[in-house]
Design a protein around this motif. Structure first.
Motif, PDB file in Angstrom:
ATOM      1  N   GLU A  68      25.293 -18.496  73.266  1.00  0.00           N
ATOM      2  CA  GLU A  68      26.419 -18.572  73.577  1.00  0.00           C
ATOM      3  C   GLU A  68      27.863 -18.239  72.842  1.00  0.00           C
ATOM      4  O   GLU A  68      28.863 -17.951  73.958  1.00  0.00           O
ATOM      5  CB  GLU A  68      26.786 -20.503  73.195  1.00  0.00           C
ATOM      6  CG  GLU A  68      28.201 -21.193  73.961  1.00  0.00           C
ATOM      7  CD  GLU A  68      28.073 -22.443  73.209  1.00  0.00           C
ATOM      8  OE1 GLU A  68      29.222 -23.009  73.373  1.00  0.00           O
ATOM      9  OE2 GLU A  68      27.406 -22.950  72.431  1.00  0.00           O
ATOM     10  N   LEU A 126      27.818 -14.803  74.885  1.00  0.00           N
ATOM     11  CA  LEU A 126      28.693 -14.898  76.237  1.00  0.00           C
ATOM     12  C   LEU A 126      30.757 -15.422  76.351  1.00  0.00           C
ATOM     13  O   LEU A 126      31.294 -14.897  76.771  1.00  0.00           O
ATOM     14  CB  LEU A 126      27.588 -16.024  76.445  1.00  0.00           C
ATOM     15  CG  LEU A 126      26.626 -15.733  77.166  1.00  0.00           C
ATOM     16  CD1 LEU A 126      26.363 -17.168  78.104  1.00  0.00           C
ATOM     17  CD2 LEU A 126      26.230 -14.982  78.489  1.00  0.00           C
ATOM     18  N   LYS A 127      30.737 -15.856  75.422  1.00  0.00           N
ATOM     19  CA  LYS A 127      32.411 -16.638  74.648  1.00  0.00           C
ATOM     20  C   LYS A 127      32.338 -14.863  73.912  1.00  0.00           C
ATOM     21  O   LYS A 127      33.960 -14.828  74.761  1.00  0.00           O
ATOM     22  CB  LYS A 127      31.802 -17.122  73.509  1.00  0.00           C
ATOM     23  CG  LYS A 127      31.689 -18.576  74.592  1.00  0.00           C
ATOM     24  CD  LYS A 127      31.815 -19.892  73.787  1.00  0.00           C
ATOM     25  CE  LYS A 127      32.314 -21.503  74.084  1.00  0.00           C
ATOM     26  NZ  LYS A 127      32.147 -22.654  72.827  1.00  0.00           N
ATOM     27  N   GLU A 166      34.043 -11.436  73.572  1.00  0.00           N
ATOM     28  CA  GLU A 166      34.282 -10.564  74.498  1.00  0.00           C
ATOM     29  C   GLU A 166      34.813  -9.689  73.347  1.00  0.00           C
ATOM     30  O   GLU A 166      34.809  -7.690  73.364  1.00  0.00           O
ATOM     31  CB  GLU A 166      35.658 -10.543  75.348  1.00  0.00           C
ATOM     32  CG  GLU A 166      34.685 -11.163  76.679  1.00  0.00           C
ATOM     33  CD  GLU A 166      34.634 -10.820  78.324  1.00  0.00           C
ATOM     34  OE1 GLU A 166      34.697 -10.088  78.607  1.00  0.00           O
ATOM     35  OE2 GLU A 166      34.796 -11.850  79.231  1.00  0.00           O
ATOM     36  N   THR A 214      30.627  -8.558  72.081  1.00  0.00           N
ATOM     37  CA  THR A 214      30.232  -7.784  73.248  1.00  0.00           C
ATOM     38  C   THR A 214      30.831  -6.028  73.797  1.00  0.00           C
ATOM     39  O   THR A 214      29.569  -5.500  74.987  1.00  0.00           O
ATOM     40  CB  THR A 214      29.700  -9.132  74.512  1.00  0.00           C
ATOM     41  OG1 THR A 214      30.938  -9.116  74.738  1.00  0.00           O
ATOM     42  CG2 THR A 214      28.908  -9.547  73.600  1.00  0.00           C
ATOM     43  N   MET A 224      23.057  -9.640  77.689  1.00  0.00           N
ATOM     44  CA  MET A 224      24.420 -10.820  78.107  1.00  0.00           C
ATOM     45  C   MET A 224      22.999 -11.697  78.942  1.00  0.00           C
ATOM     46  O   MET A 224      22.788 -13.030  80.296  1.00  0.00           O
ATOM     47  CB  MET A 224      25.481  -9.952  78.984  1.00  0.00           C
ATOM     48  CG  MET A 224      26.484  -9.208  78.359  1.00  0.00           C
ATOM     49  SD  MET A 224      26.640  -9.634  77.206  1.00  0.00           S
ATOM     50  CE  MET A 224      27.212 -11.728  76.739  1.00  0.00           C
ATOM     51  N   ALA A 255      21.015 -13.489  76.931  1.00  0.00           N
ATOM     52  CA  ALA A 255      22.074 -14.675  76.447  1.00  0.00           C
ATOM     53  C   ALA A 255      22.125 -15.705  77.626  1.00  0.00           C
ATOM     54  O   ALA A 255      22.445 -17.226  77.858  1.00  0.00           O
ATOM     55  CB  ALA A 255      23.469 -14.223  76.564  1.00  0.00           C
ATOM     56  N   ILE A 256      22.210 -15.380  79.255  1.00  0.00           N
ATOM     57  CA  ILE A 256      22.303 -16.151  80.166  1.00  0.00           C
ATOM     58  C   ILE A 256      21.006 -17.696  80.081  1.00  0.00           C
ATOM     59  O   ILE A 256      21.511 -18.540  79.931  1.00  0.00           O
ATOM     60  CB  ILE A 256      22.267 -15.640  81.544  1.00  0.00           C
ATOM     61  CG1 ILE A 256      24.268 -15.111  81.116  1.00  0.00           C
ATOM     62  CG2 ILE A 256      22.533 -16.717  82.709  1.00  0.00           C
ATOM     63  CD1 ILE A 256      23.876 -14.034  82.643  1.00  0.00           C
ATOM     64  N   THR A 288      27.496 -25.407  78.657  1.00  0.00           N
ATOM     65  CA  THR A 288      27.695 -24.190  78.721  1.00  0.00           C
ATOM     66  C   THR A 288      27.365 -23.412  80.058  1.00  0.00           C
ATOM     67  O   THR A 288      27.346 -22.467  80.716  1.00  0.00           O
ATOM     68  CB  THR A 288      26.921 -23.501  78.427  1.00  0.00           C
ATOM     69  OG1 THR A 288      25.523 -23.333  78.122  1.00  0.00           O
ATOM     70  CG2 THR A 288      26.839 -23.598  76.544  1.00  0.00           C
ATOM     71  N   LEU A 326      29.823 -21.438  81.326  1.00  0.00           N
ATOM     72  CA  LEU A 326      30.173 -19.400  80.875  1.00  0.00           C
ATOM     73  C   LEU A 326      29.249 -19.513  81.659  1.00  0.00           C
ATOM     74  O   LEU A 326      28.928 -18.047  81.656  1.00  0.00           O
ATOM     75  CB  LEU A 326      29.762 -20.277  79.411  1.00  0.00           C
ATOM     76  CG  LEU A 326      30.149 -19.214  78.392  1.00  0.00           C
ATOM     77  CD1 LEU A 326      31.630 -18.083  78.855  1.00  0.00           C
ATOM     78  CD2 LEU A 326      29.837 -19.435  76.780  1.00  0.00           C
ATOM     79  N   GLU A 327      28.504 -20.211  82.020  1.00  0.00           N
ATOM     80  CA  GLU A 327      26.835 -19.252  82.233  1.00  0.00           C
ATOM     81  C   GLU A 327      26.854 -19.368  83.777  1.00  0.00           C
ATOM     82  O   GLU A 327      26.747 -17.747  84.124  1.00  0.00           O
ATOM     83  CB  GLU A 327      25.540 -19.814  82.407  1.00  0.00           C
ATOM     84  CG  GLU A 327      25.333 -20.522  81.207  1.00  0.00           C
ATOM     85  CD  GLU A 327      24.272 -21.799  81.362  1.00  0.00           C
ATOM     86  OE1 GLU A 327      23.670 -22.545  82.282  1.00  0.00           O
ATOM     87  OE2 GLU A 327      23.832 -22.876  80.698  1.00  0.00           O
ATOM     88  N   TRP A 341      29.406 -16.182  84.244  1.00  0.00           N
ATOM     89  CA  TRP A 341      28.529 -14.483  83.818  1.00  0.00           C
ATOM     90  C   TRP A 341      27.308 -13.651  84.614  1.00  0.00           C
ATOM     91  O   TRP A 341      26.918 -13.055  85.277  1.00  0.00           O
ATOM     92  CB  TRP A 341      27.785 -14.443  82.438  1.00  0.00           C
ATOM     93  CG  TRP A 341      28.093 -14.220  80.889  1.00  0.00           C
ATOM     94  CD1 TRP A 341      29.763 -15.050  80.705  1.00  0.00           C
ATOM     95  CD2 TRP A 341      29.424 -12.759  80.568  1.00  0.00           C
ATOM     96  NE1 TRP A 341      30.835 -14.055  79.511  1.00  0.00           N
ATOM     97  CE2 TRP A 341      29.912 -13.100  79.497  1.00  0.00           C
ATOM     98  CE3 TRP A 341      28.626 -11.477  81.489  1.00  0.00           C
ATOM     99  CZ2 TRP A 341      30.709 -12.189  79.312  1.00  0.00           C
ATOM    100  CZ3 TRP A 341      29.207 -10.362  80.604  1.00  0.00           C
ATOM    101  CH2 TRP A 341      30.206 -10.643  79.433  1.00  0.00           C
TER     102      TRP A 341
END
Length: 279
Positions: A143, A146-147, A149, A152, A165, A168-169, A264, A267-268, A271
């Motif tokens: 998580e 993904l949050k 940046e 990443t 990534m 992570a998803i 999440t 968020l998922e 992405w």
């Protein structure tokens, strides 16, 4: 009722199994913003996955015959598929490591020996509780990726970026499966939280040991500027990667905790769209 109608009434898994096929043979050595500490930290994490995720799969598979809920049974099958693909791709990661003289296979074998010992001295329920604990680690770390940046975007290599990534998803998509299976077989609060404490000690010990090993083998153990940048990235009081994990980590000890308490879904979805996944 017809066979077709019966088949259509069965639930589908809550998430898909995506078949990936990465190649890392052309990846440069320090692919995290030319930073040896953070590159080796991510290599460190990767070394845990090939045998670690086999352990997760075996832990869930060992109790699958005790699960009666049709949706959970479907999700367990999809969980096994996703974790098997993660294990495969992090084994492929060794193309990159071998090209630069980074011996991740030795570290992976150490994880294999550790998990074989744990399997011998624990029950099925305890192993599933350990899997729940480790899945909470991976989901909350994922998580953050993904949050964040600001972190990443420091991944310079497109294949490495997509690998981490994608992983992570999926860690967030399936983060509740082991927990739900644990509850379904009668797993309780005491075993869950005691196992998390023990797992935390082992997990942090292994991460620290492997990080020192990788930096020493790379000739970077006394690169103090790299240590300063890396420790700031991980432990800065305001935005450290591990600092941000403290609150969700402690939430695991709350009676009534469930992984989906950490929302999440949006968020998922964001992405999945960014990486071009159709589902």
């Amino acid at each position: 009722m017809s066979t077709t109608a019966t088949a259509n009434s069965l639930p589908s898994a809550s998430f898909p199994v995506r078949r990936m096929d990465f190649s890392f043979a052309e990846t440069k050595k320090y692919w995290w913003s030319d930073d040896p500490f953070m590159t080796q930290f991510m290599n460190n994490l990767s070394s845990l996955f090939p045998y670690g995720e086999m352990f997760f799969v075996n832990s869930v598979r060992a109790v699958r015959d005790r699960i009666t809920d049709p949706q959970l049974k479907k999700d367990i099958s999809a969980f096994i598929g996703q974790e098997a693909m993660h294990s495969k791709e992090h084994a492929t990661y060794n193309e990159y490591a071998n090209a630069h003289g980074i011996d991740l296979e030795k570290l992976e074998l150490r994880i294999k020996v550790l998990l074989e010992w744990i399997t011998k001295v624990t029950t099925k329920k305890q192993r599933l509780a350990a899997t729940c604990a480790l899945e909470h680690f991976t989901a909350t770390m994922a998580e953050q990726l993904l949050k964040r940046e600001d972190l990443t975007t420091q991944i310079d290599d497109p294949k490495m970026y997509q690998l981490w990534m994608w992983h992570a998803i999926e860690e967030n998509e399936h983060k509740a499966v082991c927990y739900d299976a644990y509850q379904a077989i009668g797993g309780g609060y005491f075993i869950r939280t005691i196992t998390m404490l023990l797992t935390t000690v082992i997990f942090l010990g292994v991460i620290g040991w492997f990080q020192i090993h990788l930096l020493r083998k790379d000739g970077q153990l006394f690169n103090w500027s790299a240590w300063k940048r890396g420790l700031t990235t991980l432990f800065s009081p305001r935005n450290g990667f591990f600092t941000k994990l403290i609150k969700p980590y402690l939430d695991y000890y709350r009676p009534g905790f469930h992984p989906f308490d950490h929302e999440t879904k949006a968020l998922e979805k964001n992405w999945r769209q960014r990486l071009g996944f159709s589902n």
